[in-house]
Design a protein around this motif. Structure first.
Motif, short mmCIF file in Angstrom:
data_model
loop_
_atom_site.label_atom_id
_atom_site.label_comp_id
_atom_site.label_asym_id
_atom_site.label_seq_id
_atom_site.Cartn_x
_atom_site.Cartn_y
_atom_site.Cartn_z
N ASN A 1 14.19 -1.63 -0.32
CA ASN A 1 14.77 -0.37 -0.77
C ASN A 1 14.33 0.78 0.14
N PHE A 2 15.22 1.80 0.24
CA PHE A 2 15.10 2.78 1.32
C PHE A 2 15.64 4.14 0.87
N PRO A 3 14.92 5.21 1.27
CA PRO A 3 13.55 5.23 1.77
C PRO A 3 12.57 4.96 0.65
N GLN A 4 11.43 4.41 0.99
CA GLN A 4 10.46 3.93 0.01
C GLN A 4 9.30 4.90 -0.14
N ALA A 5 9.11 5.43 -1.35
CA ALA A 5 8.04 6.39 -1.60
C ALA A 5 6.68 5.80 -1.27
N PHE A 6 6.44 4.54 -1.64
CA PHE A 6 5.13 3.92 -1.43
C PHE A 6 4.78 3.90 0.06
N SER A 7 5.76 3.60 0.91
CA SER A 7 5.50 3.58 2.35
C SER A 7 5.13 4.98 2.86
N HIS A 8 5.85 5.99 2.38
CA HIS A 8 5.57 7.35 2.84
C HIS A 8 4.27 7.88 2.26
N LEU A 9 3.93 7.50 1.03
CA LEU A 9 2.63 7.85 0.47
C LEU A 9 1.50 7.24 1.29
N ALA A 10 1.67 5.96 1.66
CA ALA A 10 0.64 5.29 2.44
C ALA A 10 0.51 5.91 3.82
N LEU A 11 1.62 6.37 4.39
CA LEU A 11 1.57 7.05 5.69
C LEU A 11 0.73 8.32 5.60
N VAL A 12 0.98 9.12 4.57
CA VAL A 12 0.21 10.36 4.39
C VAL A 12 -1.27 10.05 4.21
N SER A 13 -1.55 9.04 3.40
CA SER A 13 -2.95 8.67 3.14
C SER A 13 -3.65 8.21 4.41
N GLU B 1 10.24 -13.00 2.91
CA GLU B 1 10.34 -11.55 2.80
C GLU B 1 9.76 -10.94 4.05
N GLY B 2 9.95 -9.64 4.23
CA GLY B 2 9.42 -8.95 5.38
C GLY B 2 7.97 -8.56 5.19
N ALA B 3 7.41 -7.94 6.23
CA ALA B 3 6.06 -7.38 6.14
C ALA B 3 6.10 -6.12 5.28
N PHE B 4 5.20 -6.04 4.31
CA PHE B 4 5.18 -4.92 3.37
C PHE B 4 4.46 -3.75 4.02
N LEU B 5 5.18 -2.68 4.31
CA LEU B 5 4.64 -1.60 5.14
C LEU B 5 3.40 -0.93 4.54
N PRO B 6 3.34 -0.65 3.21
CA PRO B 6 2.10 -0.06 2.69
C PRO B 6 0.86 -0.91 2.99
N CYS B 7 1.01 -2.24 2.98
CA CYS B 7 -0.14 -3.10 3.28
C CYS B 7 -0.65 -2.87 4.70
N SER B 8 0.28 -2.64 5.63
CA SER B 8 -0.14 -2.38 7.01
C SER B 8 -0.86 -1.03 7.11
N PHE B 9 -0.43 -0.05 6.32
CA PHE B 9 -1.16 1.22 6.28
C PHE B 9 -2.54 1.03 5.64
N GLU C 1 -9.95 2.79 17.42
CA GLU C 1 -8.84 2.58 18.35
C GLU C 1 -7.81 1.63 17.75
N GLU C 2 -8.29 0.56 17.11
CA GLU C 2 -7.37 -0.38 16.46
C GLU C 2 -6.60 0.31 15.34
N ALA C 3 -7.30 1.14 14.59
CA ALA C 3 -6.65 1.84 13.48
C ALA C 3 -5.55 2.77 14.00
N ARG C 4 -5.86 3.53 15.04
CA ARG C 4 -4.86 4.45 15.59
C ARG C 4 -3.69 3.70 16.19
N ASP C 5 -3.97 2.61 16.91
CA ASP C 5 -2.88 1.86 17.53
C ASP C 5 -1.94 1.29 16.47
N LEU C 6 -2.49 0.76 15.39
CA LEU C 6 -1.65 0.20 14.33
C LEU C 6 -0.87 1.32 13.64
N PHE C 7 -1.51 2.45 13.40
CA PHE C 7 -0.82 3.56 12.75
C PHE C 7 0.36 4.03 13.60
N GLU C 8 0.15 4.16 14.89
CA GLU C 8 1.24 4.63 15.75
C GLU C 8 2.32 3.55 15.91
#
Length: 614
Positions: A585-597, A531-539, A552-559
């Motif tokens: 599945n796309f677009p994924q609410a969990f990924s966008h929630l994690a982005l906002v958080s 499977e692919g990398a789960f985007l919420p986990c990266s957030f 700096e690491e946090a900002r670099d990963l976020f961007e």
């Protein structure tokens, strides 16, 4: 969007092709009841009406044009195709440039009054461009060809309970079970197309003015977005995520679906293909926090109320997910006539995971209700009674194994994250008494909280490796362990937190992105690996790095994660680091929630966009 992304690839251009376009080429339109996906080639390839979980009338996304689609495009070669949303709205514009000129395709679904509609308009920008429209209506996920008749200037397609009416400013010709139009658009000219669903046993609704409807739709979304109070960094990405979450909200009940799609694979050609058109309790706390922080009070209250209705009853019967109106029966079955996205089969409808035991959702519900109180939401008079029953039930059941956060289809285990979330449930109950003055046996709940904490630290922590593990007695890693500091189980400064973060980064990161776990033969999740990398986990890793002071690491990963959005700001569930494309599945609410958080976490830590202060 880069030059390479802007040009329409040959593989994605012909909607009749068997090659499924990359997910990045799709944009979302919706009316807060349902949603559609429009490809950059002008093809509406996925649309379920009248609800998110209704059978699709356009299902080319999971097959090809034979399974239903609606494409409007230049008839000749396209030199360039670019697109954008009109400001903070869900009105989509795709501009096609050809040798003879340029045209704009405008797509939207007006906020629902009674009947769901798709509005499409072709606007001449310059020159004179020959255009082509192909319409293939297929009900029941591409299986049923409707009976089509003409009523004046309107086509009416009927099959069983469903009817679609199509109105067009250009004449339509019927050939080989499809409808086609060839026409020309000059600079300044506007040609409209409307598709409307209604029950086949009801009369067709009246026509609408295309220009006025597009304008009203744009105004509706812009006014909604203007209510946002978010003023932190990365506002554009946050606003697009909030708009996406609003589009994934079922307005009549307040339920938020995980995604508007089913069976988009977690691995291209694989079998990890699930139906996400339902509402997961796991998203509850994140959803409430994201909506409240952005000032979306009405949506947060509606989600809280949906949550309370859905979980009402015996806590032993609590499900991990429900239908958009709180339905419990989400029987899973396969659509064997669909070949699947890029051959990824089976295509599934329904989700058998609804019947799993996942202890963490009890903690998610308690955390959501706690967040609601602390964010100033007006209390519900019977919400606390529901929560007390949940904690009482957990007191007798928290020691049991379960299927865990990732809904494994293998043996039940004592997943560390599940036990941590059981601790969260007890902790939030204690804090409700201590901080909000609610009634309850706080001494008993404190003992429960202490017992769970002691067991997790004893059984779920590998002292030799300096990390928490996926389950008791195992040596496997799990990205859900990154949530330990976020939920307050341990403070960020605890060496066990830092050790877990480091171990996850070494063991679960692929090309800098985080896998949920290693889906190999040891994972015992009942499915083939891959499977692919789960985007919420990266957030989540972004959050932990920020909490650990590694800004700096946090900002670099976020961007880096923001760079995975497609050209209109959308994210899928996962990212394939080898194929370099979005999957799941796309677009994924969990990924966008994690982005906002994560944007909020970075802002709270004083971390802003490069070159700007938070």
């Amino acid at each position: 969007m880069t030059e390479g992304d802007a040009a329409v690839r040959a593989s994605e251009w012909d909607a009749a092709s068997s090659a499924s376009p990359p997910l990045e080429t799709y944009a979302l339109i919706g009316d807060t009841h349902s949603a559609g996906l429009v490809c950059r080639n002008g093809s509406l390839d996925w649309l379920c009406l009248p609800r998110f979980d209704s059978p699709a009338c356009f299902a080319a996304l999971l097959g090809d044009a034979r399974h239903g689609n609606w494409q409007i495009r230049p008839a000749g070669e396209v030199r360039r195709a670019t697109r954008r949303y009109r400001g903070d709205t869900l009105v989509l514009e795709t501009e096609f440039e050809t040798a003879d000129g340029a045209v704009l395709l405008v797509d939207c679904m007006p906020p629902r009054q009674r009947h769901p509609r798709v509005i499409r308009q072709v606007v001449g920008v310059r020159g004179s461009v020959a255009m082509r429209m192909n319409l293939r209506i297929r009900f029941e996920y591409g299986k049923v060809v409707p009976w089509v008749r003409r009523e004046g200037d309107m086509l009416v397609a009927v099959a069983g309970p469903d009817a679609l009416e199509v109105r067009s400013d250009v004449p339509l010709q019927s050939t080989d079970l499809e409808h086609r139009a060839d026409f020309e658009v000059r600079a300044g000219q506007r040609l409209g197309f409307t598709l409307t669903w209604h029950p086949s046993y009801r009369p067709a609704p009246p026509a609408v003015d295309v220009d006025a409807t597009i304008g009203a739709t744009e105004t509706w979304w812009a006014e909604w977005a203007a209510r946002s109070t978010y003023e932190g960094p990365w506002r554009e990405a946050v606003m697009r995520s909030l708009l996406t979450l609003k589009a994934l909200t079922y307005e009549p009940t307040g339920g938020v679906v995980a995604a508007p799609t089913t069976s988009l694979p977690e691995q291209l050609g694989g079998v990890r293909n699930w139906d996400y058109r339902y509402c997961w309790l796991r998203d509850a706390a994140l959803t409430l926090e994201a909506l409240m922080v952005a000032g979306c009070i009405a949506e947060a209250v509606a989600w809280r109320d949906w949550l309370l209705r859905a979980v009402a009853g015996d806590p032993d019967d609590l499900q991990i997910m429900y239908g958009v109106a709180g339905e419990r029966r989400l029987a899973e079955y396969e659509l064997d006539w669909l070949p699947g996205y890029q051959g990824s089969r089976p295509v599934r409808v329904g989700n058998a995971a609804a019947g799993q035991r996942q202890l963490d959702v009890y903690g998610e519900v308690m955390a959501a209700m706690h967040a609601a109180r602390h964010l100033g939401m007006t209390p519900d008079p019977w919400a606390w009674r529901v929560q007390r029953h949940i904690v009482d039930w957990l007191e007798s059941h928290w020691r049991e194994p379960d299927e865990g956060i990732w809904e494994v289809r293998g043996p039940r285990r004592h997943f560390t994250h599940s036990k941590v979330m059981a601790w969260v449930a007890a902790d939030r109950a204690v804090r409700a008494v201590e901080e909000s003055g609610l009634d309850g046996d706080v001494a008993r709940w404190r003992r429960l909280r202490r017992d769970i904490h002691e067991e997790v630290c004893r059984e779920g922590y590998d002292a030799a490796r300096g990390t928490f593990t996926q389950s008791y007695g195992s040596d496997e890693l799990d990205a859900s362990l990154l949530l330990i500091p976020r939920v307050g189980f341990l403070p960020p400064g605890d060496p066990r937190v830092a050790g877990t973060v480091e171990t996850v980064m070494r063991g679960l990161c692929r090309d800098g992105l985080v896998l949920r776990y290693l889906p190999d033969e040891r994972a015992a999740d009942g499915l083939p690996p891959g499977e692919g990398a789960f985007l919420p986990c990266s957030f989540w890793l972004v959050d932990d790095l920020a909490l650990l002071g590694r800004h700096e690491e946090a900002r670099d990963l976020f961007e880096r994660l923001l760079g995975l959005q497609n050209d209109v700001g959308l994210l899928a569930e996962e990212y394939d680091t080898e194929a370099r494309r979005l999957v799941g599945n796309f677009p994924q609410a969990f990924s966008h929630l994690a982005l906002v958080s994560s944007a909020r976490t970075l802002g709270d830590a004083g971390v802003g966009e490069k070159g700007r202060r938070a």
